[in-house]
Structures are given as C-alpha cells and as structure tokens.
Design a protein around this motif. Structure first.
Motif, PDB file in Angstrom:
ATOM      1  N   LYS A  46     -52.210 -34.367  58.539  1.00 16.44           N
ATOM      2  CA  LYS A  46     -52.855 -33.506  57.835  1.00 16.44           C
ATOM      3  C   LYS A  46     -51.728 -32.969  56.922  1.00 16.44           C
ATOM      4  N   TRP A  47     -52.333 -32.269  55.995  1.00 17.90           N
ATOM      5  CA  TRP A  47     -51.526 -31.250  54.822  1.00 17.90           C
ATOM      6  C   TRP A  47     -51.000 -30.182  55.798  1.00 17.90           C
ATOM      7  N   GLY A  48     -50.092 -29.530  55.240  1.00 12.45           N
ATOM      8  CA  GLY A  48     -49.884 -28.138  55.641  1.00 12.45           C
ATOM      9  C   GLY A  48     -48.706 -28.312  57.165  1.00 12.45           C
TER      10      GLY A  48
ATOM     11  N   PRO B 226     -48.819 -28.724  49.804  1.00 13.30           N
ATOM     12  CA  PRO B 226     -50.099 -29.100  49.004  1.00 13.30           C
ATOM     13  C   PRO B 226     -49.729 -29.644  47.791  1.00 13.30           C
TER      14      PRO B 226
ATOM     15  N   LEU C  23     -55.767 -18.251  48.930  1.00 13.96           N
ATOM     16  CA  LEU C  23     -56.110 -18.728  50.254  1.00 13.96           C
ATOM     17  C   LEU C  23     -54.857 -19.025  51.128  1.00 13.96           C
TER      18      LEU C  23
ATOM     19  N   GLN D  61     -54.163 -21.058  53.836  1.00 18.40           N
ATOM     20  CA  GLN D  61     -54.830 -22.251  54.249  1.00 18.40           C
ATOM     21  C   GLN D  61     -54.439 -22.584  55.699  1.00 18.40           C
ATOM     22  N   ASP D  62     -53.447 -22.272  55.987  1.00 18.67           N
ATOM     23  CA  ASP D  62     -52.914 -22.604  57.516  1.00 18.67           C
ATOM     24  C   ASP D  62     -51.786 -21.565  57.742  1.00 18.67           C
TER      25      ASP D  62
ATOM     26  N   ARG E 193     -58.048 -14.331  55.422  1.00 21.30           N
ATOM     27  CA  ARG E 193     -57.304 -15.379  54.604  1.00 21.30           C
ATOM     28  C   ARG E 193     -57.603 -15.763  53.242  1.00 21.30           C
ATOM     29  N   SER E 194     -58.723 -15.108  52.844  1.00 24.92           N
ATOM     30  CA  SER E 194     -59.158 -15.186  51.344  1.00 24.92           C
ATOM     31  C   SER E 194     -59.107 -13.755  50.729  1.00 24.92           C
TER      32      SER E 194
ATOM     33  N   THR F  94     -50.210 -21.752  51.539  1.00 32.54           N
ATOM     34  CA  THR F  94     -51.107 -20.908  50.581  1.00 32.54           C
ATOM     35  C   THR F  94     -51.286 -21.984  49.416  1.00 32.54           C
ATOM     36  N   ASN F  95     -52.152 -21.337  48.717  1.00 32.30           N
ATOM     37  CA  ASN F  95     -52.425 -22.253  47.316  1.00 32.30           C
ATOM     38  C   ASN F  95     -51.918 -21.543  46.159  1.00 32.30           C
TER      39      ASN F  95
END
Length: 359
Positions: free
Chosen positions: A209-211, A241, A292, A294-295, A310-311, A342-343
């Motif tokens: 997976k990503w992250g 990401p 976000l 994300q992880d 988390r958002s 994060t994004n």
C-alpha cells in the motif's frame, strides 16, 4: 510582651531560612562507558536538577587526575532549573580505569563525587565504536531499518555493517524477510574478528500500500537461530503519495499542515517506574483546501497516541495526545516517534520524535 513576640517571629524566620535550601539531584552519579579508544577523548555529561527551593550555585569541580578536564553550569540554577557537569577524559594508559569528579556547591557542606569507569583499548577492532549494537557475539551499526521518503518504482538500498566477535566463522542472514525485501551478505562468511555488510534492497513495486508499512526482520546469530525480541530489527517503509495528477487549481490551493510543537520533537525528560506522562500536539490546517491525515503509526510500545480527527478544513485544528508509558521504555527498539502521511504536497510525511528516558 512585645519583645517576646519579636523573638518568636525571629525564630520562625530563622527556621524558614534553614528549611529553604538548594538541593542538587543528578540523573546519574555513576556512568559505565565500556570501551574507550586510546588517545580519543570522550565526553561524559552528568545532568542535574535543583530540587530545592533556593538558587543552586556550583563554585568548583575538581578531577581526580590530569587526564580529565571538567566544566559546569556556572550561572545560579533556580529552583526547578537544570544544569550539567561535563568531564572530558583523554586516556593516557591502556587498561581499566575508574575516575571521579568532585562537585562543590551550596547544596552540601562536602563535595559530591561523580564517577565514571570503563576500559581503554588501542584496538579499534573490538567493534564497540563502529558497531554499537550487540546481538550476542554479533555486532551491527544499525538497530532498525528505515526506508524513508521512497517513491513508486524506486529500489533503494540500506547497508547494515556486521562484525563477528565470536570465535567461529559466521554467516550473516536476515530471517523473515517480507516479499518486498531481499538481502545479500558481502562476504557470505565472516571469519573470527572480521566485518562485512548486509545489503538490503527494497522493491517498492511489491509494497502492499501507499503510506506506512511496518514489519520486523531478524538477524541470525548462529545456524538454527530462532526469532525473538533480542535479535529483532524493526523495519519501516514510507511510500510517499503521488501528487503528479494534481490539477492547477489543486496546486494553487493546497492544504498546509502546521504543528504546535517546535522542531517536531517532544521532550518528556526523565520518567520513573510505572509513570505515565502526556503532552498534546495541536495540528492546524493553514492551507486553502481540506487536510487529510491519511495514515498514522506509532513506532514504539512505550507510546500511546490519540488523535481526535483526521480531516481538517481550512483553519481547523485537531489535538493529538501523546502519552509515554515509562514501564515499556526498557523494551523500546529504535527511535520512539509518531509518523503521519498527509495530502499536503510539501509535507506528505510528518514525523514527531519523542525523547524520554527511564530513571
């Protein structure tokens, strides 16, 4: 009557003056240095706290021999304040040593003696200098594997320095390798007192997976060795990401993560026994679009972390409560930290390191 009252007041003030005293409490009064290389000065620090209720003043620090030079915090240390006594030891002879420094201060009528000991060697091949981590008779220069900031398609390599201090030939092997890692020892066999390396290659195309991806590999110390906490090497991979498909509008209005903690590090100081101590980090989105998280993963069994959301919309904040569990500190391997994905295109990976020691 008035004279009696004044005498009582004077006695009370005198008693209070006697009770109000500085008190010097050292984090460690004795330090075991292990091997010290001949003609390579080593620095020893003795940190202290003024646990009294008056300013603490160190007037002098003496050394037991000319091979040791001492410095100290010379300014008055207020109640609750911290300072340090530093000794620089320049070994003049091979063999075992035991040294003292005497601290003269207004917290004691006699000097307080701090000690350090170890063994001076002229042979750098004992590997305690270049390979500080011991796995039985095998020593390495790493106790964790961190593949940070990798991108899809890359195949980064980490080299683990390995030294054989046993009396037999040794074959370096990493056990329980996940499918996205491969390891090759160079050379394949190490003779007595010899050193080599293990080249560990990451295939990012095989990551699940990503992250953040976490696992453990294990260093075999002898043929037929089993896996356990005493030969574990924690592994972490951060696959960043992919922001290559962002629109121009998204590039012009990114989310921006901001942390309340300076330097992205939390210092919990010295903890005792089963103590639990917490600090709160405020995460704020100072950007123009939704942030976000994300992880998020915690890299230590001595840490407990709670994040309330988390958002985050622009201008919103979240609270991350970080608790250190002192009783688990002796079992910590690697660096205690919290890692977030994060994004935020400028901060896709954010790491918060935690400093804590057990008294």
């Amino acid at each position: 009557m008035k004279q009696l009252f004044m005498m009582i007041c004077g006695l009370l003030l005198a008693v209070q003056g006697l009770q109000a005293q500085p008190k010097i409490t050292f984090q460690q009064e004795n330090q075991e240095l292990g091997y010290v290389l001949w003609r390579n000065p080593v620095t020893i620090q003795f940190s202290f706290t003024n646990t009294g209720d008056k300013p603490l003043v160190i007037s002098n620090v003496t050394a037991s021999c000319g091979c040791t030079k001492a410095t100290w915090t010379e300014a008055p240390v207020p109640a609750g304040g911290k300072g340090v006594v530093t000794a620089v030891f320049d070994a003049e002879a091979i063999g075992h040593f035991y040294k003292e420094v005497g601290v003269y201060c207004n917290a004691a009528s006699r000097p307080i003696y701090l000690t350090f000991n170890g063994e001076v060697t002229a042979d750098a091949r004992n590997y305690s200098f270049t390979h500080p981590f011991g796995f039985g008779p095998i020593r390495t220069d790493k106790d964790e594997l961190d593949f940070d900031d990798v991108n899809k398609g890359e195949q980064p390599v980490i080299e683990i320095g390995v030294a054989n201090t046993s009396s037999k030939a040794y074959t370096p092997v990493l056990m329980h390798l996940p499918p996205y890692l491969r390891a090759v020892a160079e050379p394949e066999t190490l003779g007595k007192g010899k050193a080599g390396k293990i080249r560990v290659t990451l295939d990012t195309g095989k990551l699940p997976k990503w992250g953040i991806t976490r696992a453990s590999v294990y260093l075999s110390r002898f043929p037929g060795d089993k896996v356990g906490s005493d030969n574990e090497l924690p592994l972490s991979v951060v696959l960043l990401p992919d922001f290559s498909n962002l629109t121009e509008q998204e590039k012009a209005n990114p989310p921006v993560l901001s942390l309340s903690t300076a330097g992205k590090e939390l210092d919990f100081g010295v903890l005792e026994g089963r103590q639990k101590k917490s600090q709160t980090v405020v995460i704020t989105n100072t950007g123009r679009s939704t942030l976000l998280i994300q992880d998020m993963q915690v890299f230590s069994m001595a840490l407990a972390v709670k994040l309330n959301k988390r958002s985050l919309k622009p201008g919103e904040s979240a609270k991350m409560k970080v608790t250190v569990l002192a009783e688990n500190l002796p079992r910590v391997k690697g660096t205690p930290r919290i890692l977030m994905i994060t994004n935020d295109p400028q901060q896709p990976k954010v790491s918060v390191r935690v400093k804590a020691t057990l008294k």
